[in-house]
Design a protein around this motif. Structure first.
Motif, PDB file in Angstrom:
ATOM      1  N   CYS A  88       0.821  -1.221   0.000  1.00 41.87           N
ATOM      2  CA  CYS A  88       0.000   0.000   0.000  1.00 41.87           C
ATOM      3  C   CYS A  88       0.853   1.268   0.000  1.00 41.87           C
ATOM      4  CB  CYS A  88      -0.916   0.005   1.224  1.00 41.87           C
ATOM      5  SG  CYS A  88      -2.050  -1.377   1.316  1.00 41.87           S
ATOM      6  N   GLN A  91      -0.030   5.026  -0.976  1.00 43.63           N
ATOM      7  CA  GLN A  91      -1.047   5.792  -0.248  1.00 43.63           C
ATOM      8  C   GLN A  91      -0.395   6.975   0.462  1.00 43.63           C
ATOM      9  OE1 GLN A  91      -4.398   5.488  -0.070  1.00 43.63           O
ATOM     10  NE2 GLN A  91      -4.288   3.839  -1.574  1.00 43.63           N
ATOM     11  N   SER A  93      -2.574   9.253   2.361  1.00 41.09           N
ATOM     12  CA  SER A  93      -3.531   9.714   3.356  1.00 41.09           C
ATOM     13  C   SER A  93      -3.175   9.228   4.766  1.00 41.09           C
ATOM     14  CB  SER A  93      -4.926   9.203   2.983  1.00 41.09           C
ATOM     15  OG  SER A  93      -5.818   9.370   4.052  1.00 41.09           O
ATOM     16  N   PHE A  96      -5.830   6.879   5.889  1.00 40.49           N
ATOM     17  CA  PHE A  96      -5.631   5.511   5.414  1.00 40.49           C
ATOM     18  C   PHE A  96      -4.680   4.762   6.341  1.00 40.49           C
ATOM     19  CE2 PHE A  96      -3.030   2.365   3.280  1.00 40.49           C
ATOM     20  CZ  PHE A  96      -3.993   1.523   2.738  1.00 40.49           C
ATOM     21  N   TRP A  97      -3.528   5.367   6.643  1.00 40.97           N
ATOM     22  CA  TRP A  97      -2.533   4.695   7.482  1.00 40.97           C
ATOM     23  C   TRP A  97      -3.050   4.494   8.897  1.00 40.97           C
ATOM     24  CZ3 TRP A  97       0.519   1.942   4.920  1.00 40.97           C
ATOM     25  CH2 TRP A  97       0.990   2.348   3.674  1.00 40.97           C
TER      26      TRP A  97
END
Length: 172
Positions: A88, A91, A93, A96-97
């Protein structure tokens, strides 16, 4: 070994020490930890070199706390997290993490059931997992909060540290 590789190895050693000390010093907080966030960040910054950091960390934990069945879990649970992080890696954001970090916290106990599955069968593994769900919930919440607060500043600091691009102070 050239100076850049030596510098990177020293930085990785210091960061491994930081993750270990962070785990030890936050140990009084039930299932609130910084290890998940740091290994996410270390994976994003160092890529596959993170596995050296993970295994040194796990070895230090074994020396500090003793080698038990839990220790075998740590040999793979942090690697699983790093592989997922690597997949991932594009990504950007923080949300998101943070969600991924929280998901890892809530699933930590399930990941740790694998040895119990082989030792005591599916019923034993399920019992182990269910008995730990009450600990996985605060682990999830703690991971989300820690990641929301520290992801950006720590990632920026790590990237500057690795690149050597710290701004020079302005002298009057």
């Amino acid at each position: 070994m050239n100076i850049q590789k030596t510098r990177e190895l020293v930085i990785m050693g210091v960061l491994t020490g930081i993750v270990f000390l962070g785990q030890v010093f936050m140990g009084f907080l039930p299932n609130v930890e910084i290890v998940t966030l740091l290994f996410i960040l270390y994976t994003l910054v160092f890529g596959k070199k993170v596995f050296l950091m993970i295994y040194v960390f796990v070895f230090l934990e074994g020396i500090f706390y003793g080698f038990g069945l839990w220790w075998l879990n740590y040999l793979y649970v942090w690697s699983v997290q790093s592989v997922i992080t690597w997949l991932c890696r594009k990504q950007k954001s923080v949300l998101f993490w943070s969600v991924l970090s929280g998901f890892y916290g809530i699933s930590f106990g399930a990941l740790c059931t694998i040895p119990y599955f082989f030792i005591s069968g599916p019923a034993g593994a399920f019992a182990y997992w269910v008995s730990g769900v009450a600990y996985d919930i605060p682990h999830c919440i703690g991971n989300v909060v820690v990641c929301l607060i520290l992801f950006r500043p720590l990632r920026s600091l790590l990237e500057k540290m690795v690149s050597g691009n710290f701004e020079k102070p302005v002298h009057n």
